[in-house]
Design a protein around this motif. Sequence first.
Motif, PDB file in Angstrom:
ATOM      1  N   UNK A 123       4.975  -6.177   1.152  1.00  0.00           N
ATOM      2  CA  UNK A 123       4.616  -7.424   1.845  1.00  0.00           C
ATOM      3  C   UNK A 123       5.893  -8.133   2.294  1.00  0.00           C
ATOM      4  N   UNK A 124       5.914  -8.485   3.584  1.00  0.00           N
ATOM      5  CA  UNK A 124       7.005  -9.290   4.133  1.00  0.00           C
ATOM      6  C   UNK A 124       6.357 -10.439   4.898  1.00  0.00           C
ATOM      7  N   UNK A 125       6.553 -11.636   4.388  1.00  0.00           N
ATOM      8  CA  UNK A 125       5.920 -12.830   4.982  1.00  0.00           C
ATOM      9  C   UNK A 125       4.410 -12.637   5.115  1.00  0.00           C
ATOM     10  N   UNK A 126       3.843 -12.043   4.079  1.00  0.00           N
ATOM     11  CA  UNK A 126       2.400 -11.864   4.045  1.00  0.00           C
ATOM     12  C   UNK A 126       1.882 -10.691   4.847  1.00  0.00           C
ATOM     13  N   UNK A 127       2.776  -9.954   5.509  1.00  0.00           N
ATOM     14  CA  UNK A 127       2.354  -8.803   6.309  1.00  0.00           C
ATOM     15  C   UNK A 127       2.864  -7.503   5.676  1.00  0.00           C
ATOM     16  N   UNK A 128       2.100  -6.438   5.921  1.00  0.00           N
ATOM     17  CA  UNK A 128       2.502  -5.127   5.404  1.00  0.00           C
ATOM     18  C   UNK A 128       3.562  -4.502   6.312  1.00  0.00           C
ATOM     19  N   UNK A 129       4.686  -4.091   5.723  1.00  0.00           N
ATOM     20  CA  UNK A 129       5.757  -3.433   6.484  1.00  0.00           C
ATOM     21  C   UNK A 129       6.222  -2.194   5.732  1.00  0.00           C
ATOM     22  N   UNK A 130       6.537  -1.140   6.513  1.00  0.00           N
ATOM     23  CA  UNK A 130       7.031   0.098   5.902  1.00  0.00           C
ATOM     24  C   UNK A 130       8.376  -0.168   5.218  1.00  0.00           C
ATOM     25  N   UNK A 131       8.525   0.346   3.995  1.00  0.00           N
ATOM     26  CA  UNK A 131       9.766   0.130   3.252  1.00  0.00           C
ATOM     27  C   UNK A 131      10.563   1.424   3.076  1.00  0.00           C
ATOM     28  N   UNK A 132       9.900   2.451   2.557  1.00  0.00           N
ATOM     29  CA  UNK A 132      10.581   3.741   2.325  1.00  0.00           C
ATOM     30  C   UNK A 132       9.534   4.804   2.028  1.00  0.00           C
ATOM     31  N   UNK A 133       9.988   6.056   1.977  1.00  0.00           N
ATOM     32  CA  UNK A 133       9.086   7.152   1.602  1.00  0.00           C
ATOM     33  C   UNK A 133       9.645   7.849   0.372  1.00  0.00           C
ATOM     34  N   UNK A 167       3.015  16.089   0.406  1.00  0.00           N
ATOM     35  CA  UNK A 167       3.691  15.869  -0.872  1.00  0.00           C
ATOM     36  C   UNK A 167       4.634  14.664  -0.807  1.00  0.00           C
ATOM     37  N   UNK A 168       4.611  13.969   0.334  1.00  0.00           N
ATOM     38  CA  UNK A 168       5.450  12.770   0.472  1.00  0.00           C
ATOM     39  C   UNK A 168       4.563  11.562   0.830  1.00  0.00           C
ATOM     40  N   UNK A 169       5.052  10.396   0.398  1.00  0.00           N
ATOM     41  CA  UNK A 169       4.247   9.185   0.540  1.00  0.00           C
ATOM     42  C   UNK A 169       5.077   8.061   1.159  1.00  0.00           C
ATOM     43  N   UNK A 201       0.853  -1.194   0.000  1.00  0.00           N
ATOM     44  CA  UNK A 201       0.000   0.000   0.000  1.00  0.00           C
ATOM     45  C   UNK A 201       0.884   1.238   0.000  1.00  0.00           C
ATOM     46  N   UNK A 202       0.276   2.370  -0.310  1.00  0.00           N
ATOM     47  CA  UNK A 202       0.963   3.667  -0.299  1.00  0.00           C
ATOM     48  C   UNK A 202       0.068   4.660   0.422  1.00  0.00           C
ATOM     49  N   UNK A 203       0.631   5.349   1.420  1.00  0.00           N
ATOM     50  CA  UNK A 203      -0.159   6.309   2.196  1.00  0.00           C
ATOM     51  C   UNK A 203       0.509   7.690   2.179  1.00  0.00           C
ATOM     52  N   UNK A 204      -0.320   8.703   2.326  1.00  0.00           N
ATOM     53  CA  UNK A 204       0.189  10.086   2.386  1.00  0.00           C
ATOM     54  C   UNK A 204       0.657  10.386   3.804  1.00  0.00           C
ATOM     55  N   UNK A 205       1.808  11.024   3.917  1.00  0.00           N
ATOM     56  CA  UNK A 205       2.297  11.390   5.238  1.00  0.00           C
ATOM     57  C   UNK A 205       1.410  12.475   5.843  1.00  0.00           C
ATOM     58  N   UNK A 206       1.246  12.452   7.154  1.00  0.00           N
ATOM     59  CA  UNK A 206       0.358  13.390   7.825  1.00  0.00           C
ATOM     60  C   UNK A 206       0.901  14.820   7.798  1.00  0.00           C
TER      61      UNK A 206
END
Length: 275
Positions: A21-31, A14-16, A5-10
């Motif tokens: 997916x890591x072992x079937x779970x969602x984990x933050x990768x980078x912005x 202008x940054x996302x 998924x991709x989310x907008x920073x609070x």
Amino acid sequence: MEIAKITTQKKRTDRYNVYIFVDGKEEYAFSVDEDVLIKWQLRKGIILSEEDVVRILEQDEARKAWNDTLQYITHSMRTEYQIEQHLRKKEYEEEAIIRAIEKAKNYRYVDDLNYANSYVRTKMKTTDKGPAIIRQELKEKGVHLSFIETALEQFTPSKQLESALQFLEKKANIKRHDSSQAFKKRMLESLVRKGFSTDIALESWEASGISLPREVEKAAVQQSGEKAVKKWKKKYSGSELEWKVKEVLYRKGFSLSDIEEFLREQEMEDHGETL
């Protein structure tokens, strides 16, 4: 790796934030910046290789450096060196710094010759600084010497003389113990410290017509002479004391005629002896 998924920073819309997916779970990768997001067409379900991520992060680094550059130069003109130092403090990679500066130059957002010309004009109008001080300040801002010298051509000798005269008119304050020579020396040294050449300092002094009032200098030699007598009469007497006082007053810049007049008028007693 697959984008989950991709989310907008609070705090930065202008940054996302990109999650994978890591072992079937969602984990933050980078912005990433919005421009990088659009360029790479990042969206849920896209598969990225490790090489893709490296390139994305490099481009995002460059974009952040560019955004910081724009923010830095928004309210004030900057030199290339100032921008470089600003980005280094923020710990950007060398390549991102180079690209940001080159981009700023291409857009003519940064122009060191224009900066130097503007800087010299401003200092001429708003300060009493001479060319040497302005030159040093521009060096410290990283401006190339050739640009500095070109910009300083507008600070012509006649304008330097005018500025030096204005300085003397405002700053020529008389001190109680000044001799004419000491007063002149102090004012000339002040002009040189302000960045004017010795020739301009001397020319401006002669043109100013400033002089120490006669009564002020007579009072100064009297005061300095009495102080010298008091200091040295315990050690010297007679002609030795006279020579010592004469030496002290001469070093202070008083004329021999004024010194002799003081010695004639002043009775100096030392164990019953007078001069």
